[in-house]
Scaffold this motif. Structure first.
Motif, PDB file in Angstrom:
ATOM      1  N   GLY A  88       0.809  -1.219   0.000  1.00  0.00           N
ATOM      2  CA  GLY A  88       0.000   0.000   0.000  1.00  0.00           C
ATOM      3  C   GLY A  88       0.838   1.264   0.000  1.00  0.00           C
ATOM      4  N   ASP A  89       1.897   1.293   0.804  1.00  0.00           N
ATOM      5  CA  ASP A  89       2.748   2.479   0.866  1.00  0.00           C
ATOM      6  C   ASP A  89       3.454   2.733  -0.455  1.00  0.00           C
ATOM      7  N   LYS A  90       3.969   1.670  -1.059  1.00  0.00           N
ATOM      8  CA  LYS A  90       4.664   1.815  -2.341  1.00  0.00           C
ATOM      9  C   LYS A  90       3.677   2.216  -3.437  1.00  0.00           C
ATOM     10  N   LEU A  91       2.494   1.615  -3.422  1.00  0.00           N
ATOM     11  CA  LEU A  91       1.474   1.943  -4.412  1.00  0.00           C
ATOM     12  C   LEU A  91       1.083   3.415  -4.306  1.00  0.00           C
ATOM     13  N   GLU A  92       0.865   3.886  -3.093  1.00  0.00           N
ATOM     14  CA  GLU A  92       0.515   5.298  -2.894  1.00  0.00           C
ATOM     15  C   GLU A  92       1.629   6.211  -3.412  1.00  0.00           C
ATOM     16  N   LYS A  93       2.862   5.848  -3.126  1.00  0.00           N
ATOM     17  CA  LYS A  93       4.012   6.644  -3.577  1.00  0.00           C
ATOM     18  C   LYS A  93       4.064   6.703  -5.103  1.00  0.00           C
ATOM     19  N   VAL A  94       3.906   5.550  -5.758  1.00  0.00           N
ATOM     20  CA  VAL A  94       3.955   5.498  -7.225  1.00  0.00           C
ATOM     21  C   VAL A  94       2.808   6.301  -7.831  1.00  0.00           C
ATOM     22  N   LEU A  95       1.601   6.114  -7.298  1.00  0.00           N
ATOM     23  CA  LEU A  95       0.444   6.853  -7.827  1.00  0.00           C
ATOM     24  C   LEU A  95       0.608   8.357  -7.652  1.00  0.00           C
ATOM     25  N   LYS A  96       1.111   8.782  -6.508  1.00  0.00           N
ATOM     26  CA  LYS A  96       1.337  10.225  -6.288  1.00  0.00           C
ATOM     27  C   LYS A  96       2.378  10.759  -7.269  1.00  0.00           C
ATOM     28  N   HIS A  97       3.456   9.998  -7.468  1.00  0.00           N
ATOM     29  CA  HIS A  97       4.481  10.418  -8.431  1.00  0.00           C
ATOM     30  C   HIS A  97       3.886  10.553  -9.829  1.00  0.00           C
ATOM     31  N   LEU A  98       3.144   9.526 -10.252  1.00  0.00           N
ATOM     32  CA  LEU A  98       2.592   9.510 -11.608  1.00  0.00           C
ATOM     33  C   LEU A  98       1.529  10.584 -11.821  1.00  0.00           C
ATOM     34  N   LEU A  99       0.638  10.747 -10.853  1.00  0.00           N
ATOM     35  CA  LEU A  99      -0.547  11.568 -11.073  1.00  0.00           C
ATOM     36  C   LEU A  99      -0.405  13.024 -10.637  1.00  0.00           C
ATOM     37  N   VAL A 100       0.329  13.280  -9.565  1.00  0.00           N
ATOM     38  CA  VAL A 100       0.418  14.672  -9.104  1.00  0.00           C
ATOM     39  C   VAL A 100       1.850  15.173  -8.933  1.00  0.00           C
ATOM     40  N   GLY A 101       2.810  14.270  -8.848  1.00  0.00           N
ATOM     41  CA  GLY A 101       4.192  14.656  -8.580  1.00  0.00           C
ATOM     42  C   GLY A 101       4.840  15.486  -9.670  1.00  0.00           C
ATOM     43  N   GLY A 102       4.502  15.203 -10.909  1.00  0.00           N
ATOM     44  CA  GLY A 102       5.119  15.940 -12.005  1.00  0.00           C
ATOM     45  C   GLY A 102       4.383  17.211 -12.382  1.00  0.00           C
ATOM     46  N   GLY A 103       3.167  17.362 -11.870  1.00  0.00           N
ATOM     47  CA  GLY A 103       2.368  18.542 -12.209  1.00  0.00           C
ATOM     48  C   GLY A 103       2.019  18.603 -13.685  1.00  0.00           C
ATOM     49  N   THR A 104       1.903  17.434 -14.322  1.00  0.00           N
ATOM     50  CA  THR A 104       1.697  17.404 -15.772  1.00  0.00           C
ATOM     51  C   THR A 104       0.283  16.979 -16.168  1.00  0.00           C
ATOM     52  N   ILE A 105      -0.596  16.819 -15.204  1.00  0.00           N
ATOM     53  CA  ILE A 105      -1.956  16.373 -15.509  1.00  0.00           C
ATOM     54  C   ILE A 105      -2.954  17.433 -15.082  1.00  0.00           C
ATOM     55  N   SER A 106      -3.903  17.704 -15.960  1.00  0.00           N
ATOM     56  CA  SER A 106      -5.037  18.577 -15.649  1.00  0.00           C
ATOM     57  C   SER A 106      -6.302  17.760 -15.809  1.00  0.00           C
ATOM     58  N   VAL A 107      -7.350  18.176 -15.119  1.00  0.00           N
ATOM     59  CA  VAL A 107      -8.622  17.453 -15.176  1.00  0.00           C
ATOM     60  C   VAL A 107      -9.756  18.456 -15.341  1.00  0.00           C
ATOM     61  N   GLN A 108     -10.759  18.013 -16.066  1.00  0.00           N
ATOM     62  CA  GLN A 108     -11.991  18.780 -16.179  1.00  0.00           C
ATOM     63  C   GLN A 108     -13.136  17.825 -15.852  1.00  0.00           C
ATOM     64  N   THR A 109     -13.806  18.097 -14.743  1.00  0.00           N
ATOM     65  CA  THR A 109     -14.967  17.303 -14.341  1.00  0.00           C
ATOM     66  C   THR A 109     -16.205  17.951 -14.951  1.00  0.00           C
ATOM     67  N   PRO A 110     -17.336  17.257 -14.944  1.00  0.00           N
ATOM     68  CA  PRO A 110     -18.562  17.856 -15.487  1.00  0.00           C
ATOM     69  C   PRO A 110     -18.954  19.157 -14.778  1.00  0.00           C
ATOM     70  N   GLU A 111     -18.529  19.316 -13.530  1.00  0.00           N
ATOM     71  CA  GLU A 111     -18.863  20.522 -12.775  1.00  0.00           C
ATOM     72  C   GLU A 111     -17.937  21.701 -13.072  1.00  0.00           C
ATOM     73  N   MET A 112     -16.805  21.460 -13.720  1.00  0.00           N
ATOM     74  CA  MET A 112     -15.800  22.510 -13.970  1.00  0.00           C
ATOM     75  C   MET A 112     -16.013  23.162 -15.324  1.00  0.00           C
ATOM     76  N   LYS A 113     -15.818  24.469 -15.362  1.00  0.00           N
ATOM     77  CA  LYS A 113     -15.876  25.196 -16.634  1.00  0.00           C
ATOM     78  C   LYS A 113     -14.552  25.089 -17.382  1.00  0.00           C
ATOM     79  N   GLU A 114     -13.455  25.029 -16.637  1.00  0.00           N
ATOM     80  CA  GLU A 114     -12.108  24.965 -17.213  1.00  0.00           C
ATOM     81  C   GLU A 114     -11.326  23.842 -16.531  1.00  0.00           C
ATOM     82  N   PRO A 115     -10.382  23.238 -17.238  1.00  0.00           N
ATOM     83  CA  PRO A 115      -9.528  22.224 -16.610  1.00  0.00           C
ATOM     84  C   PRO A 115      -8.697  22.836 -15.482  1.00  0.00           C
ATOM     85  N   GLN A 116      -8.404  22.026 -14.489  1.00  0.00           N
ATOM     86  CA  GLN A 116      -7.555  22.444 -13.375  1.00  0.00           C
ATOM     87  C   GLN A 116      -6.400  21.456 -13.227  1.00  0.00           C
ATOM     88  N   LYS A 117      -5.272  21.980 -12.769  1.00  0.00           N
ATOM     89  CA  LYS A 117      -4.123  21.120 -12.510  1.00  0.00           C
ATOM     90  C   LYS A 117      -4.511  20.103 -11.437  1.00  0.00           C
TER      91      LYS A 117
END
Length: 160
Positions: free
Chosen positions: A78-107
């Motif tokens: 679990g600890d390693k998985l959390e670390k890898v997921l954080k690195h991949l998804l938020v660590g690089g700051g390279t992903i933005s998301v737009q949910t149905p509730e958002m007008k514009e994508p957010q980091k």
């Protein structure tokens, strides 16, 4: 400039914009990802046989692969998985998301990821796979070329 080009991926009802990780960050992450590769390859091997024999590992149908991807990620502590997921998804700051509730994508930040993936953890695994696909596709193609016959034999054994 490659780092500014994004790839659009829809996961669930959310749209994600994935930009490549910086080269050194991607190299650093490759060590962490190595622990996921073996369970992932083993689990995905059956999906590469039969009518999909000409497809590469990262060209498979994501919907069919979702349970296998989740299993591969869950094979890690679990600890390693959390670390890898954080690195991949938020660590690089390279992903933005737009949910149905958002007008514009957010980091995508850790707090926003917690909100977006609340009760939808499987979507986090799918996005992580898409980030891996975006950043390491060339690596896996070369790996498949080098180990193609071994993958084919493994597929034949698993499908019997």
């Amino acid at each position: 400039m490659k780092q500014l080009e994004s790839r659009t991926v829809t996961v669930g009802e959310n749209i994600f914009y994935i930009r490549p990780l910086p080269a050194f960050k991607a190299a650093n992450m490759s060590g962490e990802l190595a622990s996921l590769v073996l369970p992932l390859l083993t689990g995905l091997a059956p999906l590469l046989g039969g009518e999909n024999a000409d497809k590469g590992l990262l060209d498979i149908d994501i919907e069919k692969a979702t349970p296998t991807i989740a299993d591969a990620f869950s094979a890690v502590s679990g600890d390693k998985l959390e670390k890898v997921l954080k690195h991949l998804l938020v660590g690089g700051g390279t992903i933005s998301v737009q949910t149905p509730e958002m007008k514009e994508p957010q980091k995508l930040t850790e707090d926003l990821a917690n909100e977006v993936f609340c009760e939808e953890v499987q979507d986090m695994f799918i996005l992580a796979f898409e980030v891996i696909r975006s950043n390491y596709n060339g690596f896996f193609k070369k790996l498949g070329t080098q180990f193609g016959p071994a993958m084919q034999k493994m597929t034949q054994r698993v499908s019997r």
